[in-house]
Design a protein around this motif. Structure first.
Motif, PDB file in Angstrom:
ATOM      1  N   PHE A 182      39.800  35.605  34.772  1.00 60.47           N
ATOM      2  CA  PHE A 182      38.793  36.260  33.942  1.00 60.47           C
ATOM      3  C   PHE A 182      37.475  35.511  34.105  1.00 60.47           C
ATOM      4  N   PRO A 183      36.354  36.138  34.240  1.00 58.86           N
ATOM      5  CA  PRO A 183      36.105  37.565  34.066  1.00 58.86           C
ATOM      6  C   PRO A 183      36.372  38.400  35.316  1.00 58.86           C
ATOM      7  N   TYR A 184      36.647  37.790  36.456  1.00 60.20           N
ATOM      8  CA  TYR A 184      36.878  38.559  37.677  1.00 60.20           C
ATOM      9  C   TYR A 184      38.348  38.518  38.061  1.00 60.20           C
ATOM     10  N   THR A 185      38.900  39.672  38.405  1.00 61.50           N
ATOM     11  CA  THR A 185      40.216  39.710  39.018  1.00 61.50           C
ATOM     12  C   THR A 185      40.020  39.665  40.531  1.00 61.50           C
ATOM     13  N   GLY A 186      41.091  39.584  41.263  1.00 59.84           N
ATOM     14  CA  GLY A 186      40.989  39.549  42.714  1.00 59.84           C
ATOM     15  C   GLY A 186      40.767  38.161  43.285  1.00 59.84           C
ATOM     16  N   LEU A 187      40.776  37.137  42.438  1.00 56.18           N
ATOM     17  CA  LEU A 187      40.634  35.768  42.916  1.00 56.18           C
ATOM     18  C   LEU A 187      42.014  35.203  43.266  1.00 56.18           C
ATOM     19  N   ASP A 188      42.037  34.176  44.091  1.00 60.65           N
ATOM     20  CA  ASP A 188      43.299  33.568  44.497  1.00 60.65           C
ATOM     21  C   ASP A 188      43.773  32.557  43.464  1.00 60.65           C
ATOM     22  N   LEU A 189      45.078  32.486  43.307  1.00 66.49           N
ATOM     23  CA  LEU A 189      45.717  31.506  42.443  1.00 66.49           C
ATOM     24  C   LEU A 189      47.047  31.138  43.070  1.00 66.49           C
ATOM     25  N   TYR A 212      48.659  33.772  45.627  1.00 69.78           N
ATOM     26  CA  TYR A 212      48.636  35.188  45.277  1.00 69.78           C
ATOM     27  C   TYR A 212      47.207  35.577  44.912  1.00 69.78           C
ATOM     28  N   THR A 213      46.948  36.868  44.878  1.00 74.25           N
ATOM     29  CA  THR A 213      45.684  37.404  44.382  1.00 74.25           C
ATOM     30  C   THR A 213      45.920  37.900  42.967  1.00 74.25           C
ATOM     31  N   SER A 214      44.992  37.581  42.054  1.00 80.74           N
ATOM     32  CA  SER A 214      45.161  37.985  40.657  1.00 80.74           C
ATOM     33  C   SER A 214      44.740  39.438  40.457  1.00 80.74           C
ATOM     34  N   PRO A 215      45.354  40.137  39.519  1.00 81.75           N
ATOM     35  CA  PRO A 215      46.470  39.682  38.696  1.00 81.75           C
ATOM     36  C   PRO A 215      47.787  39.724  39.475  1.00 81.75           C
ATOM     37  N   ARG A 216      48.708  38.874  39.088  1.00 85.30           N
ATOM     38  CA  ARG A 216      50.016  38.813  39.751  1.00 85.30           C
ATOM     39  C   ARG A 216      51.100  38.746  38.688  1.00 85.30           C
ATOM     40  N   ASP A 224      30.141  40.785  44.526  1.00 82.69           N
ATOM     41  CA  ASP A 224      29.679  41.787  43.565  1.00 82.69           C
ATOM     42  C   ASP A 224      28.829  42.871  44.219  1.00 82.69           C
ATOM     43  N   THR A 225      28.810  42.967  45.544  1.00 90.79           N
ATOM     44  CA  THR A 225      27.945  43.946  46.210  1.00 90.79           C
ATOM     45  C   THR A 225      28.307  45.375  45.844  1.00 90.79           C
ATOM     46  N   SER A 226      29.558  45.631  45.478  1.00 84.01           N
ATOM     47  CA  SER A 226      29.950  46.994  45.102  1.00 84.01           C
ATOM     48  C   SER A 226      29.331  47.414  43.778  1.00 84.01           C
TER      49      SER A 226
END
Length: 90
Positions: free
Chosen positions: A29-36, A43-47, A69-71
Motif C-alpha cells: 500500500f498505496p501501490y499494488t504490483g510491487l515485489d515482496l 511474488y508480486t503483490s497482492p499475493r 504511474d505513466t498510465s
C-alpha cells in the motif's frame, strides 16, 4: 487482520477454527504490483497463499522499488512552463 509493517516486526495470528488450512494475503500500500518475498520466494503483490495451521512464514519487502504511474497521465502533450524559482521557459 491488517497491520502496517514500517519496520521489522513479529506478527502472530491465532485462529479459533478447526480448519487446518488458511489463506494468507499479503499486499502493498498505496501501490499494488510491487515485489515482496514470502518464505524466500519473490511474488508480486497482492499475493494469496494457502498455509497450514501452526506454520510460521517470513514476509519481506524488496527495497527500493519504483512504481510506474505513466498510465495515470491523460494525454501526451505536456509543456514545461517555469522553474520553481519563477523563471519562464518555452
Amino acid at each position: 487482520m491488517s497491520c502496517k509493517i514500517d519496520n521489522p516486526k513479529k506478527v502472530v495470528a491465532v485462529y479459533n477454527t478447526s480448519s487446518t488450512k488458511h489463506n494468507l494475503t499479503v499486499t502493498t500500500f498505496p501501490y499494488t504490483g510491487l515485489d515482496l518475498k514470502i518464505d524466500g520466494t519473490t511474488y508480486t503483490s497482492p499475493r494469496t497463499l494457502s498455509v497450514d495451521k501452526g506454520t510460521s512464514h517470513t514476509i519481506q519487502v524488496i527495497s527500493p522499488q519504483e512504481q510506474d504511474d505513466t498510465s495515470k497521465v491523460s494525454g501526451t502533450d505536456m509543456k514545461y512552463i517555469r522553474e520553481m524559482d519563477g523563471r519562464q521557459h518555452g
